[in-house]
Design a protein around this motif. Structure first.
Motif, PDB file in Angstrom:
ATOM      1  N   THR A 154      52.808  39.041  45.372  1.00 26.40           N
ATOM      2  CA  THR A 154      51.246  38.914  45.585  1.00 26.40           C
ATOM      3  C   THR A 154      50.999  40.460  45.047  1.00 26.40           C
ATOM      4  OG1 THR A 154      51.026  37.477  47.163  1.00 26.40           O
ATOM      5  CG2 THR A 154      49.630  39.199  46.968  1.00 26.40           C
ATOM      6  N   VAL A 155      51.574  41.421  45.469  1.00 30.28           N
ATOM      7  CA  VAL A 155      51.456  42.751  45.084  1.00 30.28           C
ATOM      8  C   VAL A 155      51.566  43.122  43.507  1.00 30.28           C
ATOM      9  CG1 VAL A 155      52.096  45.208  45.312  1.00 30.28           C
ATOM     10  CG2 VAL A 155      51.986  43.817  47.476  1.00 30.28           C
ATOM     11  N   VAL A 156      52.665  42.448  43.123  1.00 26.95           N
ATOM     12  CA  VAL A 156      52.860  42.564  41.458  1.00 26.95           C
ATOM     13  C   VAL A 156      51.699  42.038  40.728  1.00 26.95           C
ATOM     14  CG1 VAL A 156      54.567  42.121  39.697  1.00 26.95           C
ATOM     15  CG2 VAL A 156      55.251  42.692  41.731  1.00 26.95           C
ATOM     16  N   ALA A 157      51.474  40.752  41.185  1.00 26.60           N
ATOM     17  CA  ALA A 157      50.414  39.800  40.228  1.00 26.60           C
ATOM     18  C   ALA A 157      49.094  40.363  40.348  1.00 26.60           C
ATOM     19  CB  ALA A 157      50.621  38.386  40.921  1.00 26.60           C
ATOM     20  N   VAL A 158      48.687  40.741  41.566  1.00 26.75           N
ATOM     21  CA  VAL A 158      47.419  41.654  41.621  1.00 26.75           C
ATOM     22  C   VAL A 158      47.345  42.791  40.747  1.00 26.75           C
ATOM     23  CG1 VAL A 158      45.817  42.724  43.220  1.00 26.75           C
ATOM     24  CG2 VAL A 158      46.827  40.827  44.102  1.00 26.75           C
ATOM     25  N   GLN A 159      48.318  43.707  41.022  1.00 28.11           N
ATOM     26  CA  GLN A 159      48.289  45.064  40.098  1.00 28.11           C
ATOM     27  C   GLN A 159      48.467  44.585  38.591  1.00 28.11           C
ATOM     28  OE1 GLN A 159      51.357  47.446  41.768  1.00 28.11           O
ATOM     29  NE2 GLN A 159      49.610  48.385  43.370  1.00 28.11           N
ATOM     30  N   PHE A 160      49.020  43.423  38.303  1.00 25.97           N
ATOM     31  CA  PHE A 160      49.059  43.053  36.731  1.00 25.97           C
ATOM     32  C   PHE A 160      47.813  43.117  36.092  1.00 25.97           C
ATOM     33  CE2 PHE A 160      50.564  39.877  33.411  1.00 25.97           C
ATOM     34  CZ  PHE A 160      51.035  41.101  32.737  1.00 25.97           C
ATOM     35  N   VAL A 161      46.888  42.847  36.932  1.00 30.93           N
ATOM     36  CA  VAL A 161      45.204  42.845  36.420  1.00 30.93           C
ATOM     37  C   VAL A 161      44.552  44.137  36.764  1.00 30.93           C
ATOM     38  CG1 VAL A 161      44.364  41.103  38.327  1.00 30.93           C
ATOM     39  CG2 VAL A 161      43.344  41.475  35.730  1.00 30.93           C
ATOM     40  N   THR A 162      44.709  44.482  38.201  1.00 32.75           N
ATOM     41  CA  THR A 162      43.739  45.553  38.490  1.00 32.75           C
ATOM     42  C   THR A 162      44.013  46.717  37.937  1.00 32.75           C
ATOM     43  OG1 THR A 162      45.395  45.711  40.754  1.00 32.75           O
ATOM     44  CG2 THR A 162      43.162  44.252  40.833  1.00 32.75           C
ATOM     45  N   ALA A 163      45.536  46.940  37.768  1.00 29.28           N
ATOM     46  CA  ALA A 163      45.763  48.298  37.153  1.00 29.28           C
ATOM     47  C   ALA A 163      45.076  48.631  35.714  1.00 29.28           C
ATOM     48  CB  ALA A 163      47.407  48.280  36.936  1.00 29.28           C
ATOM     49  N   GLU A 164      44.746  47.525  35.333  1.00 27.58           N
ATOM     50  CA  GLU A 164      44.024  47.878  34.013  1.00 27.58           C
ATOM     51  C   GLU A 164      42.733  48.336  34.268  1.00 27.58           C
ATOM     52  OE1 GLU A 164      44.895  45.512  30.379  1.00 27.58           O
ATOM     53  OE2 GLU A 164      46.213  44.196  31.442  1.00 27.58           O
ATOM     54  N   TYR A 165      42.004  47.797  35.127  1.00 25.34           N
ATOM     55  CA  TYR A 165      40.816  48.397  35.668  1.00 25.34           C
ATOM     56  C   TYR A 165      40.744  49.650  36.367  1.00 25.34           C
ATOM     57  CZ  TYR A 165      38.689  43.453  35.187  1.00 25.34           C
ATOM     58  OH  TYR A 165      38.262  42.307  34.933  1.00 25.34           O
ATOM     59  N   ARG A 166      41.538  49.728  36.962  1.00 25.26           N
ATOM     60  CA  ARG A 166      41.856  51.426  37.697  1.00 25.26           C
ATOM     61  C   ARG A 166      42.059  52.212  36.689  1.00 25.26           C
ATOM     62  NH1 ARG A 166      45.773  50.114  40.638  1.00 25.26           N
ATOM     63  NH2 ARG A 166      47.647  51.066  39.518  1.00 25.26           N
ATOM     64  N   ARG A 167      42.804  52.123  35.587  1.00 25.51           N
ATOM     65  CA  ARG A 167      43.123  52.941  34.592  1.00 25.51           C
ATOM     66  C   ARG A 167      42.361  53.092  33.251  1.00 25.51           C
ATOM     67  NH1 ARG A 167      49.596  51.621  34.480  1.00 25.51           N
ATOM     68  NH2 ARG A 167      50.000  52.240  36.396  1.00 25.51           N
ATOM     69  N   GLY A 168      41.216  52.091  33.460  1.00 31.96           N
ATOM     70  CA  GLY A 168      40.353  52.223  32.282  1.00 31.96           C
ATOM     71  C   GLY A 168      40.653  51.560  30.980  1.00 31.96           C
ATOM     72  N   LEU A 169      41.754  50.851  30.947  1.00 27.72           N
ATOM     73  CA  LEU A 169      42.344  50.108  29.868  1.00 27.72           C
ATOM     74  C   LEU A 169      41.916  48.700  29.594  1.00 27.72           C
ATOM     75  CD1 LEU A 169      45.931  51.524  30.378  1.00 27.72           C
ATOM     76  CD2 LEU A 169      44.388  52.389  29.120  1.00 27.72           C
ATOM     77  N   ILE A 170      41.173  48.106  30.497  1.00 28.29           N
ATOM     78  CA  ILE A 170      40.791  46.602  30.368  1.00 28.29           C
ATOM     79  C   ILE A 170      40.007  46.482  29.213  1.00 28.29           C
ATOM     80  CG2 ILE A 170      38.706  46.886  31.728  1.00 28.29           C
ATOM     81  CD1 ILE A 170      41.003  43.745  31.461  1.00 28.29           C
ATOM     82  N   GLY A 171      38.909  47.630  28.799  1.00 24.63           N
ATOM     83  CA  GLY A 171      38.439  47.504  27.675  1.00 24.63           C
ATOM     84  C   GLY A 171      39.306  47.139  26.285  1.00 24.63           C
TER      85      GLY A 171
END
Length: 508
Positions: free
Chosen positions: A311-328
């Protein structure tokens, strides 16, 4: 092609982040380590009760069975029939050591039996009178058919008949010995020419179903029979001096712990015979009657630990990009936002499924080895059921990982998304199976929450003709394996739909 490029990019992203790869390996390790710790503590606390444990008998279908009863029998060859009247079924229940009272358990049984051999687990067909379910025809442990209702008496006996023709055995009952009703027919594949035929009595323990775990009390039953009539080649081959009384099998935890209840007896009466016995002829189920033993579910107990890590891995697989500003940047490289979410889901589903299958494939044989080393009983199930539990573990983790990923996309915060998954999936499961909640509450949690998905691991059978405590704390889910998984799948689909809609509508 564009979808494959997005999928390849997401897989490359996953495998190049060391923390996520280590998380996948850590999930497998966590599952196995939790099994080792759990079995070690159980072995230390229960070792003194299980030093003499032996393997449970296995029935024709590969399931663990009880095959313990008193049998007044003769070896007979060829085709034939056996007919007898049952005039009474009585019994004794042990309320506590030194105190007994008259009575029978609901599935106390006495009647006639055609059995392949005296070996436990061998094929059989029986017509019987039961304590509270009337006349039944049962065969090969798992099959049960209803016959005449009510209990017999001296003035209103129940007549039973079994007829063998080759490998087929047919059961009949009658209220008057003249008019017969066929109750069922079964084919016992490979039945030898010579079989064991006679009268039997068995009595499983009385089960207290109150509370989350319940308990058992020893029980003994006595069947009273009229004269036995044999037909066909059995009548020609039978000799009165060949009829022998024998205790088949041990107690297998079905009649209680008092030694005097594990062996029966018979006596000749003016009208026929009386046969006293304990034990049971039925599939083994969970609950208090099973006693100290391991099931496949016990060996998969570490699944929830792997689920938390994934669960931790799956959540961070998407939230890490928001946190680091890479989602754009990611969305610019993959214009289809729904396609991007699907690619991420495919990656985490594949990883989680692989982790689940590998962890289960390691845990089950490892658990068996530890159980045998400490003389614990191991609950045997058909290979197809065990395979479903292994693959089901992978599917359970895969669906939860997809749901976690979707929640991460919806909430955009790792801690919040992880907490939601733990509270809605892991916590209800632990509360339900631990027995801290009332059984009714636990069952509703396992019907409505994503924790219902754990039912896909269940291998314990539920049989209407075997009485036990069918509650989550005894290893029973209120939904079928695939029914429970469908509930988890429904929650996962809702989470993915919500994530897709929000990802398309919200700004980065």
């Amino acid at each position: 092609m564009r979808g494959l490029r997005v999928l390849r990019a997401e897989w490359t992203k996953f495998r190049t982040v060391r923390g996520w790869v280590l998380g996948a390996f850590g999930a497998t390790l966590a599952s196995v380590l939790f099994l080792l710790v759990g079995t070690a503590s159980t072995n230390q606390s229960s070792n003194r009760h299980t030093q003499d444990a032996v393997a449970l008998p296995v029935g024709p279908g590969g399931e663990a069975v009880n095959d313990s009863f008193f049998f007044l029998h003769e070896a007979l060859t060829g085709d034939g029939s056996i007919t007898v009247s049952v005039t009474a079924l009585t019994g004794v229940l042990a309320r506590e050591p030194g105190r007994t009272s008259p009575g029978t358990t609901p599935w106390a049984k006495t009647g006639i039996l055609v059995k392949q051999s005296l070996d436990q687990g061998s094929q059989y067909a029986a017509m019987m009178v039961t304590g509270a379910h009337g006349v039944r025809m049962q065969d090969n442990f798992t099959h049960d058919r209803a016959g005449l209702p009510g209990r017999p008496s001296a003035t209103s006996p129940h007549w039973l008949r079994l007829v063998r023709a080759g490998s087929t055995v047919t059961g009949y009952d009658s209220a008057d010995g003249a008019h017969w009703t066929e109750r069922g027919s079964t084919r016992l594949a490979g039945l030898p020419a010579t079989v064991q035929v006679g009268l039997f009595t068995a009595s499983p323990a009385a089960v207290q179903t109150s509370g989350s775990r319940g308990g058992t009390s020893p029980a003994v039953a006595t069947g009273t029979f009229g004269q036995v009539a044999l037909g066909g080649s059995w009548a020609r081959g039978s000799r009165p001096d060949r009829w022998r009384g024998v205790q088949v099998g041990g107690d297998a935890g079905t009649s209680g712990s008092y030694a005097e209840n594990t062996s029966g007896a018979y006596a000749r009466t003016r009208s026929g015979f009386s046969v006293t016995g304990a034990g049971d002829i039925a599939p083994v189920v969970g609950g208090p009657s099973l006693g100290p033993a391991y099931t496949i579910e016990n060996f998969l107990v570490g699944t929830f630990a792997a689920l938390i890590v994934l669960t931790v891995v799956a959540v961070q697989f998407v939230t890490a990009e928001y946190r680091r500003g890479l989602i754009g940047t990611t969305l610019a490289a993959a214009p289809g936002r729904g396609r991007l979410l699907a690619a991420k889901a495919a990656v985490v589903v594949t990883v989680a499924f692989t982790v689940g299958v590998v962890a289960a494939a390691i845990s089950i044989p490892l658990g068996r080895q530890r159980a045998h080393a400490t003389h614990f009983l191991v609950f045997t199930v058909p290979r197809a059921v065990e395979l479903r539990a292994v693959l089901g573990t992978g599917l359970l983790l895969a669906a939860t990982a997809a749901c976690s990923l979707a929640l991460g996309a919806v909430l955009r915060r790792s801690a919040t998304a992880i907490t939601v998954v733990v509270v809605t999936t892991v916590l209800p499961y632990l509360l339900a199976v631990s027995g801290v909640l009332p059984a009714s509450v636990a069952q509703w949690l396992l019907r409505l929450t994503p924790a219902a998905g754990f039912a896909v691991q269940q291998t314990l059978p539920r049989y209407a003709h075997v009485l036990t405590v069918y509650t989550p704390s005894s290893g029973y889910f209120p939904l079928s394996p695939w029914g429970g998984y469908a509930v988890l799948g429904g929650w996962t689909v809702l989470a993915l739909v919500a994530a897709t809609l929000l990802l398309r509508r919200r700004d980065v």
